[in-house]
Design a protein around this motif. Structure first.
Motif, PDB file in Angstrom:
ATOM      1  N   THR A   1      35.600  51.471 -14.254  1.00 22.47           N
ATOM      2  CA  THR A   1      34.165  51.325 -14.490  1.00 22.47           C
ATOM      3  C   THR A   1      33.388  51.745 -13.244  1.00 22.47           C
ATOM      4  OG1 THR A   1      34.526  49.515 -16.047  1.00 22.47           O
ATOM      5  CG2 THR A   1      32.334  49.682 -15.075  1.00 22.47           C
ATOM      6  N   VAL A   2      32.385  52.593 -13.432  1.00 20.18           N
ATOM      7  CA  VAL A   2      31.628  53.171 -12.308  1.00 20.18           C
ATOM      8  C   VAL A   2      30.186  52.659 -12.309  1.00 20.18           C
ATOM      9  CG1 VAL A   2      30.703  55.287 -11.300  1.00 20.18           C
ATOM     10  CG2 VAL A   2      33.040  55.251 -12.199  1.00 20.18           C
ATOM     11  N   ILE A   3      29.774  52.129 -11.144  1.00 20.88           N
ATOM     12  CA  ILE A   3      28.393  51.715 -10.910  1.00 20.88           C
ATOM     13  C   ILE A   3      27.811  52.655  -9.871  1.00 20.88           C
ATOM     14  CG2 ILE A   3      26.872  49.828 -10.178  1.00 20.88           C
ATOM     15  CD1 ILE A   3      29.411  47.978 -10.599  1.00 20.88           C
ATOM     16  N   LYS A   4      26.771  53.399 -10.220  1.00 16.14           N
ATOM     17  CA  LYS A   4      26.121  54.282  -9.247  1.00 16.14           C
ATOM     18  C   LYS A   4      24.895  53.592  -8.677  1.00 16.14           C
ATOM     19  CE  LYS A   4      25.504  58.041  -6.867  1.00 16.14           C
ATOM     20  NZ  LYS A   4      24.917  57.321  -5.706  1.00 16.14           N
ATOM     21  N   VAL A   5      24.808  53.618  -7.353  1.00 19.61           N
ATOM     22  CA  VAL A   5      23.715  52.948  -6.638  1.00 19.61           C
ATOM     23  C   VAL A   5      22.586  53.936  -6.367  1.00 19.61           C
ATOM     24  CG1 VAL A   5      23.076  51.748  -4.513  1.00 19.61           C
ATOM     25  CG2 VAL A   5      25.304  51.314  -5.584  1.00 19.61           C
ATOM     26  N   PHE A   6      21.360  53.478  -6.594  1.00 21.45           N
ATOM     27  CA  PHE A   6      20.164  54.248  -6.262  1.00 21.45           C
ATOM     28  C   PHE A   6      19.317  53.403  -5.318  1.00 21.45           C
ATOM     29  CE2 PHE A   6      21.606  55.588 -10.413  1.00 21.45           C
ATOM     30  CZ  PHE A   6      21.652  56.976 -10.274  1.00 21.45           C
ATOM     31  N   ARG A   7      19.096  53.938  -4.112  1.00 21.32           N
ATOM     32  CA  ARG A   7      18.311  53.223  -3.094  1.00 21.32           C
ATOM     33  C   ARG A   7      16.876  53.727  -3.175  1.00 21.32           C
ATOM     34  NH1 ARG A   7      20.438  54.573   2.037  1.00 21.32           N
ATOM     35  NH2 ARG A   7      21.073  56.543   1.101  1.00 21.32           N
ATOM     36  N   LEU A   8      15.992  52.848  -3.564  1.00 16.06           N
ATOM     37  CA  LEU A   8      14.639  53.232  -3.932  1.00 16.06           C
ATOM     38  C   LEU A   8      13.623  53.007  -2.830  1.00 16.06           C
ATOM     39  CD1 LEU A   8      14.559  51.779  -7.559  1.00 16.06           C
ATOM     40  CD2 LEU A   8      15.206  54.097  -6.826  1.00 16.06           C
ATOM     41  N   GLY A   9      12.792  54.024  -2.625  1.00 15.15           N
ATOM     42  CA  GLY A   9      11.635  53.906  -1.756  1.00 15.15           C
ATOM     43  C   GLY A   9      10.387  53.768  -2.611  1.00 15.15           C
ATOM     44  N   GLU A  10       9.252  53.805  -1.981  1.00 16.65           N
ATOM     45  CA  GLU A  10       7.993  53.635  -2.698  1.00 16.65           C
ATOM     46  C   GLU A  10       7.703  54.851  -3.579  1.00 16.65           C
ATOM     47  OE1 GLU A  10       3.309  52.514  -1.715  1.00 16.65           O
ATOM     48  OE2 GLU A  10       4.794  52.660  -0.117  1.00 16.65           O
TER      49      GLU A  10
ATOM     50  N   LYS B   1      13.625  43.753   0.111  1.00 13.61           N
ATOM     51  CA  LYS B   1      13.367  44.044  -1.298  1.00 13.61           C
ATOM     52  C   LYS B   1      12.604  45.352  -1.442  1.00 13.61           C
ATOM     53  CE  LYS B   1      12.920  39.241  -2.855  1.00 13.61           C
ATOM     54  NZ  LYS B   1      13.095  38.645  -1.524  1.00 13.61           N
ATOM     55  N   PHE B   2      12.879  46.045  -2.537  1.00 15.94           N
ATOM     56  CA  PHE B   2      11.979  47.108  -2.961  1.00 15.94           C
ATOM     57  C   PHE B   2      11.033  46.504  -3.999  1.00 15.94           C
ATOM     58  CE2 PHE B   2      15.524  47.272  -5.930  1.00 15.94           C
ATOM     59  CZ  PHE B   2      14.926  47.514  -7.157  1.00 15.94           C
ATOM     60  N   ASN B   3      10.069  47.270  -4.418  1.00 13.83           N
ATOM     61  CA  ASN B   3       9.083  46.774  -5.374  1.00 13.83           C
ATOM     62  C   ASN B   3       9.670  46.803  -6.789  1.00 13.83           C
ATOM     63  OD1 ASN B   3       6.849  46.083  -6.866  1.00 13.83           O
ATOM     64  ND2 ASN B   3       5.609  47.845  -6.279  1.00 13.83           N
ATOM     65  N   TRP B   4      10.063  45.654  -7.297  1.00  9.74           N
ATOM     66  CA  TRP B   4      10.674  45.586  -8.625  1.00  9.74           C
ATOM     67  C   TRP B   4       9.730  46.076  -9.717  1.00  9.74           C
ATOM     68  CZ3 TRP B   4      12.811  39.871  -8.269  1.00  9.74           C
ATOM     69  CH2 TRP B   4      13.781  39.816  -7.250  1.00  9.74           C
TER      70      TRP B   4
END
Length: 207
Positions: A91-100, A133-136
């Motif tokens: 099972t693969v989980i891809k991470v996305f690191r979010l900016g504004e 935290k990023f902006n949920w």
């Protein structure tokens, strides 16, 4: 996780997953603390998630077998083709690191068919977690047709924020909450009682 005894404690508490970092530059690098045969022979209900950053395919597959991993979480610049290869076996989980104001739909689209789940974290320098935290709210504007983990600086006092987020339409695809540095005594050493208290605070919610 870097302490096998703590993994067992969290398993007994009913947590769903435990993460093991296989990135040598991380202060939480599991290879310095737990051998593959130790973890593999430990009977656990929870899922074992291996965290990797731009690792060779063959090395990931070797460690999946050596440690008996159930999932892999990819934090680097892995391509959709790379994810697709791994997804044939684990099972693969891809991470996305979010900016504004990142265009979430555009960023995730190439991975829709090649990954099993997504994880949304906070953008920072390097590949490690930021504890921030990023902006949920930005997730609420996206069309996320994939189960996802919510991560990034989640802390013990976030119960009400998480409850509010869980009521939004996008949270219908929320699969799990990823907690880390805000629940540690030191890198890789968890504050078990803080985790227990946080879990109890979420009882009765949809989390």
């Amino acid at each position: 996780m870097t302490q096998l005894d703590q993994v067992k404690e969290l398993d007994e508490m009913g947590l769903d997953f435990a993460g093991f970092i296989f990135y040598p530059k991380s202060p939480r690098y599991v290879g310095k603390h737990i051998r593959g045969d130790q973890l593999k022979r430990t009977k656990l209900r929870l899922g074992k998630v291996g965290v990797f950053v731009n690792e060779d395919y063959e090395e990931v597959m070797k460690l999946v077998d050596e440690y008996g991993l159930d999932m892999v979480q990819l934090h680097g610049d892995e391509t959709s083709r790379y994810c697709d290869q791994l997804a044939n076996y684990v099972t693969v989980i891809k991470v996305f690191r979010l900016g504004e104001n990142d265009p979430i739909d555009w960023i995730t689209r190439p991975y829709m068919d090649s990954c099993d789940m997504f994880l949304f974290d906070t953008l920072g320098v390097g590949y490690g977690g930021t504890g921030k935290k990023f902006n949920w709210e930005e997730l609420k504007q996206a069309t996320i047709d994939k189960l996802f983990f919510l991560s990034g600086g989640i802390e013990p006092d976030d119960r009400d924020k998480l409850k509010a987020f869980s009521a939004s339409p996008v949270a219908s695809r929320l699969f799990s909450i990823d907690i880390n540095s805000r629940f540690e005594i030191s890198p890789g050493v968890k504050d078990i009682e803080r985790i227990r208290s946080f879990m109890n605070s979420l009882d009765g919610t949809n989390m």
